[in-house]
Design a protein around this motif. Structure first.
Motif, PDB file in Angstrom:
ATOM      1  N   TYR A  39      -1.627   4.976   2.064  1.00  0.00           N
ATOM      2  CA  TYR A  39       0.042   5.023   2.013  1.00  0.00           C
ATOM      3  C   TYR A  39       0.291   5.764   2.844  1.00  0.00           C
ATOM      4  O   TYR A  39       0.931   5.025   4.022  1.00  0.00           O
ATOM      5  CB  TYR A  39       0.670   5.785   1.090  1.00  0.00           C
ATOM      6  N   GLY A  68      -1.023   2.637  -3.138  1.00  0.00           N
ATOM      7  CA  GLY A  68      -2.111   2.630  -2.673  1.00  0.00           C
ATOM      8  C   GLY A  68      -2.793   4.182  -2.646  1.00  0.00           C
ATOM      9  O   GLY A  68      -1.843   5.117  -3.393  1.00  0.00           O
ATOM     10  N   LEU A 123       2.071   3.605   5.649  1.00  0.00           N
ATOM     11  CA  LEU A 123       3.532   4.686   6.144  1.00  0.00           C
ATOM     12  C   LEU A 123       3.202   5.079   8.001  1.00  0.00           C
ATOM     13  O   LEU A 123       4.295   4.520   8.954  1.00  0.00           O
ATOM     14  CB  LEU A 123       3.499   6.057   5.959  1.00  0.00           C
ATOM     15  N   HIS A 163       0.909  -1.088   0.099  1.00  0.00           N
ATOM     16  CA  HIS A 163      -0.111  -0.183  -0.590  1.00  0.00           C
ATOM     17  C   HIS A 163       1.208   1.441   0.179  1.00  0.00           C
ATOM     18  O   HIS A 163       0.356   2.471  -0.375  1.00  0.00           O
ATOM     19  CB  HIS A 163      -0.914   0.218   1.476  1.00  0.00           C
ATOM     20  N   LEU A 164       2.247   0.858   0.459  1.00  0.00           N
ATOM     21  CA  LEU A 164       2.993   2.280   0.958  1.00  0.00           C
ATOM     22  C   LEU A 164       3.586   3.145  -1.333  1.00  0.00           C
ATOM     23  O   LEU A 164       3.381   4.002  -0.992  1.00  0.00           O
ATOM     24  CB  LEU A 164       4.442   1.926   1.577  1.00  0.00           C
ATOM     25  N   SER A 165       3.766   1.615  -1.467  1.00  0.00           N
ATOM     26  CA  SER A 165       3.674   2.255  -3.587  1.00  0.00           C
ATOM     27  C   SER A 165       2.788   2.266  -4.381  1.00  0.00           C
ATOM     28  O   SER A 165       2.828   2.303  -5.630  1.00  0.00           O
ATOM     29  CB  SER A 165       4.508   1.006  -3.508  1.00  0.00           C
ATOM     30  N   ASN A 186       7.335   8.526  -6.227  1.00  0.00           N
ATOM     31  CA  ASN A 186       7.240   8.370  -4.889  1.00  0.00           C
ATOM     32  C   ASN A 186       7.035  10.041  -4.405  1.00  0.00           C
ATOM     33  O   ASN A 186       7.820   9.785  -2.767  1.00  0.00           O
ATOM     34  CB  ASN A 186       7.754   7.120  -3.977  1.00  0.00           C
ATOM     35  N   GLN A 220       4.850  10.296  -1.459  1.00  0.00           N
ATOM     36  CA  GLN A 220       5.322   9.210  -0.360  1.00  0.00           C
ATOM     37  C   GLN A 220       6.600  10.083   0.955  1.00  0.00           C
ATOM     38  O   GLN A 220       6.594   9.721   1.972  1.00  0.00           O
ATOM     39  CB  GLN A 220       5.325   8.069  -0.366  1.00  0.00           C
TER      40      GLN A 220
END
Length: 530
Positions: free
Chosen positions: A127, A122, A131, A118-120, A176, A179
């Protein structure tokens, strides 16, 4: 139509109600698991929620995982040490307590894998929740390690989990930056920052060597984004914000030493810069190098090769390399042969149109401020600027002319460029060699600054007025060119259009009283109304 709207509203309310019920259901399952081990299989329902296609359902499952596994870590109900496979547990001689801990440890690992996904991939809210959950796991692992070691001899830190987060942020296939900007909050913690720098260096070496140093734009962009968000404190007393506080030997921990932070920072950047970068990223690095990278390195002189290579490239990259070279020359005694020759050759028409023009002239003004420079060198710079001034826009001329006057003030021997009488009225050929790359061979001292005399006829009144100053003795006080470095054409036009003081223009000396009367009766003598 009305019935359709009602159905849509009803459907939305039903969906929202089902999400609330599901959230309450997950919370109750967490309570049941923590209350009694007979509900251990309910953890699969929570993990299933992480795979939902609904964002709010995923967020609810993330929150449930955070609460469940952080509690299990605190209660030491996750297996410690090398984790055996689940098939091995069935055949091995493990107690019921160990089987439960191994079972929950496997579920914990599964939740970490799903959160990393999900971090990459979502949605922003997903995310961000993922995180935050992963970092809570890291903090809990730091206080309650899952490795079976003697912690009086080792330092407790969740290296594997933080490395997994960093590796996932440094994606090779997607940008990213959002993020990473969220992860910046955690980089403020000293231990996370220290280990993250090491993990970034390892990742860059591993990925770039695997691809034989070939450009990987998205990956390099992610690496640069996370690295540019890292700053090292200036004093060791500022190292106070730790995610994990070591019970013993905290002062001996590398993450608690400023010098080790600087070394890790230095190795990270040197490892990144040794590979080929796209030109756009080359420029971004050079823009921040002098104030965001060099001050945080333990040995800034290690950047000499990178900066000198950038200075030799030419164009905008050479202009940007000046800042870093300035720091190394003035603060670290860098001896750069042919530095002024290269600086002289950077003076081209294009330098007046790049967005780094202000920075370039600011630094050039500093480099030429020494009174110990040879006269031929200063004369060469003055003459080259004067020749370029014939073709540049007014905004640049308002920089060049004060710049030239300052050079003459600092070096009185250059006044010969102003007061050089001609032998007769016939036009003379200028001996100055514009195409000569060596300022010692361009014959600038044999020439004159006739270009400034030409600019006195410039169409823009501000430029013509500035050029007229050469006709009068120059004052000893230097002009402040910093005030005009950032001036734009728009600002010049706005200033001219918004002038409040309007001068009265004389139209008639003697006021006319009749149609053909007044002004000495000139009209009445030559014309009549008949």
């Amino acid at each position: 139509m009305a019935s359709t709207k009602k159905r849509n509203v009803s459907s939305a309310k039903t969906t929202e109600r089902s999400i609330k019920i599901a959230k309450l259901d997950l919370d109750s399952k967490v309570d049941d698991i923590l209350e009694s081990r007979k509900h251990a299989n309910d953890v699969f329902d929570i993990l299933e929620g992480l795979q939902s296609e609904r964002e709010k359902s995923v967020i609810s499952a993330v929150n449930a995982c955070s609460r469940l596994f952080c509690s299990l870590l605190e209660r030491k109900e996750l297996f410690m040490g090398k984790l055996p496979g689940e098939d091995e547990v069935l055949s091995g001689g493990y107690s019921a307590e160990e089987k439960y801990q191994i079972f929950m440890r496997h579920r914990y690992n599964s939740s970490v894998e799903m959160l990393l996904e999900h971090l990459s991939l979502g949605h922003p809210e997903v995310y961000e929740s993922a995180l935050c959950c992963l970092m809570k796991f890291a903090a809990a692992e730091g206080q309650h390690p899952l490795e079976d070691l003697d912690w009086t001899e080792h330092y407790s830190f969740p290296r594997h989990l933080i490395q997994a987060v960093v590796d996932r942020l440094l994606s090779k296939t997607r940008d990213n930056s959002l993020q990473i900007s969220r992860f910046q909050e955690f980089l403020e913690m000293e231990d996370i920052r220290y280990y993250a720098m090491s993990f970034i260096r390892e990742s860059v070496g591993r990925v770039m060597d695997k691809n034989k140093g070939a450009g990987m734009l998205l990956y390099q962009r992610n690496v640069f984004t996370i690295m540019s968000n890292i700053s090292v404190p200036s004093q060791e007393s500022e190292l106070t914000n730790f995610m994990v506080k070591q019970e013993a030997k905290h002062e001996d921990w590398k993450a608690a030493k400023l010098l080790e932070h600087k070394r890790a920072f230095e190795r990270m950047w040197l490892g990144f810069l040794k590979y080929k970068l796209p030109n756009s990223m080359y420029k971004k690095v050079l823009v921040i190098l002098h104030d965001s990278i060099l001050p945080h390195m333990s040995k800034p002189t290690l950047m000499i090769d990178f900066l000198t290579a950038a200075y030799e490239v030419g164009g905008a990259i050479s202009l940007l390399a000046l800042n870093g070279l300035f720091v190394l020359i003035h603060q670290h005694n860098l001896d750069y042969p042919d530095f002024y020759r290269k600086l002289y050759n950077l003076l081209e028409p294009s330098v007046f149109y790049v967005k780094y023009r202000a920075r370039f002239f600011h630094l050039t003004n500093i480099f030429l401020s020494s009174s110990h420079l040879p006269v031929y060198l200063v004369a060469a710079f003055a003459k080259r600027l004067a020749r370029l001034a014939l073709t540049v826009p007014p905004t640049a001329l308002l920089i060049v002319l004060p710049f030239l006057y300052n050079l003459i003030r600092r070096h009185p021997s250059c006044r010969v460029l102003i007061h050089r009488p001609s032998a007769g009225d016939e036009p003379l050929e200028d001996p100055y060699l514009m195409d000569e790359e060596d300022p010692a061979q361009c014959r600038a001292l044999e020439s004159s600054l006739w270009e400034i005399k030409t600019l006195q006829k410039h169409y823009h009144p501000d430029v013509a007025k500035a050029a007229m100053l050469i006709n009068t003795p120059l004052s000893e006080k230097e002009d402040d060119i910093d005030a005009v470095l950032e001036i734009t054409t728009f600002e010049m036009m706005e200033r001219d259009l918004n002038q409040t003081q309007i001068k009265s223009v004389p139209l008639e000396f003697e006021t006319a009283t009749q149609l053909l009367k007044g002004g000495g009766d000139v009209l009445g003598q030559n014309f009549s109304l008949d």
